[in-house]
Design a protein around this motif. Structure first.
Motif, mmCIF file in Angstrom:
data_model
loop_
_atom_site.group_PDB
_atom_site.id
_atom_site.type_symbol
_atom_site.label_atom_id
_atom_site.label_comp_id
_atom_site.label_asym_id
_atom_site.label_seq_id
_atom_site.Cartn_x
_atom_site.Cartn_y
_atom_site.Cartn_z
ATOM 1 N N ASP A 10 19.589 -0.322 -2.473
ATOM 2 C CA ASP A 10 19.666 0.171 -1.106
ATOM 3 C C ASP A 10 18.436 -0.297 -0.330
ATOM 4 O OD1 ASP A 10 17.509 1.799 -1.732
ATOM 5 O OD2 ASP A 10 18.714 3.618 -1.939
ATOM 6 N N ALA A 11 18.304 0.135 0.911
ATOM 7 C CA ALA A 11 17.236 -0.349 1.772
ATOM 8 C C ALA A 11 15.848 0.005 1.251
ATOM 9 C CB ALA A 11 17.408 0.212 3.190
ATOM 10 N N GLU A 12 15.753 1.038 0.402
ATOM 11 C CA GLU A 12 14.467 1.455 -0.135
ATOM 12 C C GLU A 12 14.214 0.877 -1.522
ATOM 13 O OE1 GLU A 12 14.482 5.693 0.013
ATOM 14 O OE2 GLU A 12 13.905 5.748 2.122
ATOM 15 N N GLY A 13 15.076 -0.018 -1.973
ATOM 16 C CA GLY A 13 14.881 -0.639 -3.262
ATOM 17 C C GLY A 13 15.367 0.176 -4.437
ATOM 18 N N ALA A 14 16.156 1.214 -4.171
ATOM 19 C CA ALA A 14 16.670 2.054 -5.245
ATOM 20 C C ALA A 14 18.049 1.565 -5.688
ATOM 21 C CB ALA A 14 16.768 3.513 -4.788
ATOM 22 N N LEU A 15 18.361 1.803 -6.962
ATOM 23 C CA LEU A 15 19.649 1.385 -7.491
ATOM 24 C C LEU A 15 20.759 2.318 -7.045
ATOM 25 C CD1 LEU A 15 18.818 0.412 -11.171
ATOM 26 C CD2 LEU A 15 19.435 -1.112 -9.316
ATOM 27 N N GLU A 16 21.875 1.747 -6.661
ATOM 28 C CA GLU A 16 23.080 2.505 -6.373
ATOM 29 C C GLU A 16 24.241 1.868 -7.127
ATOM 30 O OE1 GLU A 16 22.446 4.110 -1.819
ATOM 31 O OE2 GLU A 16 23.609 2.311 -2.164
ATOM 32 N N GLU A 17 25.134 2.699 -7.631
ATOM 33 C CA GLU A 17 26.311 2.170 -8.303
ATOM 34 C C GLU A 17 27.408 1.883 -7.278
ATOM 35 O OE1 GLU A 17 27.706 4.600 -11.428
ATOM 36 O OE2 GLU A 17 25.853 4.517 -12.587
ATOM 37 N N LEU A 18 28.100 0.766 -7.463
ATOM 38 C CA LEU A 18 29.244 0.461 -6.611
ATOM 39 C C LEU A 18 30.469 1.203 -7.116
ATOM 40 C CD1 LEU A 18 28.928 -3.418 -6.251
ATOM 41 C CD2 LEU A 18 28.075 -1.675 -4.698
ATOM 42 N N GLY A 78 0.778 -1.229 0.000
ATOM 43 C CA GLY A 78 0.000 0.000 0.000
ATOM 44 C C GLY A 78 0.804 1.269 0.000
ATOM 45 N N LEU A 79 0.158 2.336 0.493
ATOM 46 C CA LEU A 79 0.700 3.684 0.395
ATOM 47 C C LEU A 79 1.757 3.998 1.444
ATOM 48 C CD1 LEU A 79 -2.556 5.721 -0.408
ATOM 49 C CD2 LEU A 79 -0.791 4.905 -1.984
ATOM 50 N N ASP A 80 2.010 3.094 2.383
ATOM 51 C CA ASP A 80 3.051 3.357 3.382
ATOM 52 C C ASP A 80 4.440 2.978 2.876
ATOM 53 O OD1 ASP A 80 2.854 0.618 3.416
ATOM 54 O OD2 ASP A 80 2.642 0.424 5.579
ATOM 55 N N LYS A 81 4.547 2.758 1.552
ATOM 56 C CA LYS A 81 5.827 2.479 0.887
ATOM 57 C C LYS A 81 6.381 1.104 1.244
ATOM 58 C CE LYS A 81 7.032 7.401 1.024
ATOM 59 N NZ LYS A 81 8.057 8.399 1.408
ATOM 60 N N THR A 82 5.514 0.199 1.624
ATOM 61 C CA THR A 82 5.975 -1.156 1.928
ATOM 62 C C THR A 82 5.051 -2.192 1.304
ATOM 63 O OG1 THR A 82 4.695 -1.554 3.964
ATOM 64 C CG2 THR A 82 6.798 -0.379 4.193
ATOM 65 N N ALA A 83 5.620 -3.369 1.089
ATOM 66 C CA ALA A 83 4.852 -4.594 0.919
ATOM 67 C C ALA A 83 5.261 -5.488 2.081
ATOM 68 C CB ALA A 83 5.161 -5.259 -0.415
ATOM 69 N N MET A 110 5.974 -0.357 -7.949
ATOM 70 C CA MET A 110 6.027 0.878 -7.189
ATOM 71 C C MET A 110 5.595 2.059 -8.048
ATOM 72 S SD MET A 110 9.250 2.339 -4.943
ATOM 73 C CE MET A 110 10.404 1.886 -6.239
ATOM 74 N N TYR A 111 4.900 3.002 -7.449
ATOM 75 C CA TYR A 111 4.431 4.173 -8.176
ATOM 76 C C TYR A 111 5.586 4.875 -8.889
ATOM 77 C CZ TYR A 111 -0.336 4.083 -6.372
ATOM 78 O OH TYR A 111 -1.628 3.727 -6.105
ATOM 79 N N VAL A 114 10.740 -2.634 1.829
ATOM 80 C CA VAL A 114 10.676 -1.173 1.847
ATOM 81 C C VAL A 114 10.915 -0.618 0.448
ATOM 82 C CG1 VAL A 114 11.646 0.919 2.848
ATOM 83 C CG2 VAL A 114 11.482 -1.160 4.232
ATOM 84 N N HIS A 115 10.072 0.338 0.043
ATOM 85 C CA HIS A 115 10.152 0.970 -1.269
ATOM 86 C C HIS A 115 10.324 2.478 -1.114
ATOM 87 C CE1 HIS A 115 8.249 -2.888 -1.981
ATOM 88 N NE2 HIS A 115 8.426 -2.762 -3.274
ATOM 89 N N ARG A 116 10.689 3.133 -2.188
ATOM 90 C CA ARG A 116 10.857 4.589 -2.157
ATOM 91 C C ARG A 116 9.513 5.301 -2.213
ATOM 92 N NH1 ARG A 116 15.574 7.274 -5.612
ATOM 93 N NH2 ARG A 116 16.682 6.151 -3.971
ATOM 94 N N PHE A 117 8.550 4.708 -2.913
ATOM 95 C CA PHE A 117 7.207 5.282 -3.009
ATOM 96 C C PHE A 117 6.181 4.185 -2.700
ATOM 97 C CE2 PHE A 117 9.816 7.761 -6.030
ATOM 98 C CZ PHE A 117 9.695 9.012 -5.439
ATOM 99 N N GLY A 118 4.908 4.544 -2.763
ATOM 100 C CA GLY A 118 3.866 3.586 -2.478
ATOM 101 C C GLY A 118 3.869 2.419 -3.451
ATOM 102 N N VAL A 119 3.334 1.289 -3.007
ATOM 103 C CA VAL A 119 3.295 0.077 -3.819
ATOM 104 C C VAL A 119 1.889 -0.081 -4.386
ATOM 105 C CG1 VAL A 119 3.687 -2.404 -3.865
ATOM 106 C CG2 VAL A 119 5.058 -0.956 -2.353
ATOM 107 N N ALA A 120 1.793 -0.069 -5.711
ATOM 108 C CA ALA A 120 0.498 -0.068 -6.384
ATOM 109 C C ALA A 120 -0.070 -1.461 -6.596
ATOM 110 C CB ALA A 120 0.605 0.655 -7.731
ATOM 111 N N THR A 121 0.801 -2.441 -6.818
ATOM 112 C CA THR A 121 0.337 -3.786 -7.125
ATOM 113 C C THR A 121 1.438 -4.790 -6.815
ATOM 114 O OG1 THR A 121 -0.697 -5.167 -8.846
ATOM 115 C CG2 THR A 121 1.101 -3.727 -9.535
ATOM 116 N N ALA A 122 1.086 -6.057 -6.775
ATOM 117 C CA ALA A 122 2.077 -7.104 -6.518
ATOM 118 C C ALA A 122 1.504 -8.437 -6.971
ATOM 119 C CB ALA A 122 2.449 -7.155 -5.033
#
Length: 222
Positions: free
Chosen positions: A195-203, A76-81, A117-118, A96-104
């Protein structure tokens, strides 16, 4: 709850608010639904609650049973599944996601959960441990529908832009590697991580070399 064979109702669940989603277990014995910040499983025939309420800190947008019948996913909208053991209701993993989760959606074998994720694409997660599996899939907008092929080797995503329909080859999910090994292998090969929010980071180059050394030695790279 309706009998799909004859179109007749055979059970019902009464809730205290508007119902925005409902999903049935693969054997049809249970349904999961809810209002607001809480979801709950019910016996499809008697309408009695099964297990405790499954709570989020924001509006829940959907829920689904794992095909194996042993867990439930909510998002849901709390940025988690969140993945809950069924019927105990014990929280197994918070994704944990960066934005709300629309579907799964769960994969046919129940081993993988894909979340949309939105505005940010789709992410793959190990449904048992909550480990992220590889980089996020750029679906082009917010995924509004996700569908696995029956063999689990392909994923179709539909986004709210244009709309766009894309098919993804997930053959690597059928490998015998464990989820941590898959995640580390993808990160090492592509020199990226989640990262912890599911975003890509370069090493950095140093981080990449340390990860490769750790993989060869069987240690965990950080």
């Amino acid at each position: 709850v309706w009998d799909a064979a004859n179109g007749r109702p055979f059970g019902s669940v009464t809730l205290g608010g508007a119902v925005n989603y409902a999903a049935a277990s693969s054997d049809g014995r249970f349904i999961v639904t809810g209002t607001g910040f809480e979801a709950r499983a019910y016996d499809a025939v008697t309408g009695r609650p099964v297990g405790p309420s499954l709570s989020h800190t924001g509006q829940i947008l959907g829920a689904a049973f794992n095909p194996d019948g042993r867990s439930v996913a909510t998002w849901g909208l709390d940025k988690t599944a969140r993945i809950w053991e069924f019927p105990s209701g014990r929280l197994r993993a918070t994704l944990v996601h960066r934005f709300g989760v629309a579907t799964a959606v769960f994969s046919p074998d129940g081993a993988v959960l894909v979340t949309g994720m939105y505005a940010m694409g789709a992410s793959l997660w190990d449904a048992r441990t909550g480990w992220p599996l590889g980089p996020r899939l750029p679906t082009g907008g917010t995924p509004v529908a996700l569908q696995f092929s029956p063999d689990g080797r392909r994923l179709t995503t539909v986004s709210d832009v244009f709309p766009q329909v894309r098919a993804w080859n997930l053959d690597w999910l059928a490998s015998r590697e464990t989820p941590p090994e898959v995640a580390d292998r993808v990160a090492a090969v592509k020199a990226i991580r989640l990262d912890a929010e599911g975003a890509l980071e370069e090493l950095t180059a140093d981080e990449w070399q340390r990860r490769l050394i750790a993989l060869r030695s069987g240690a965990s790279a950080r």
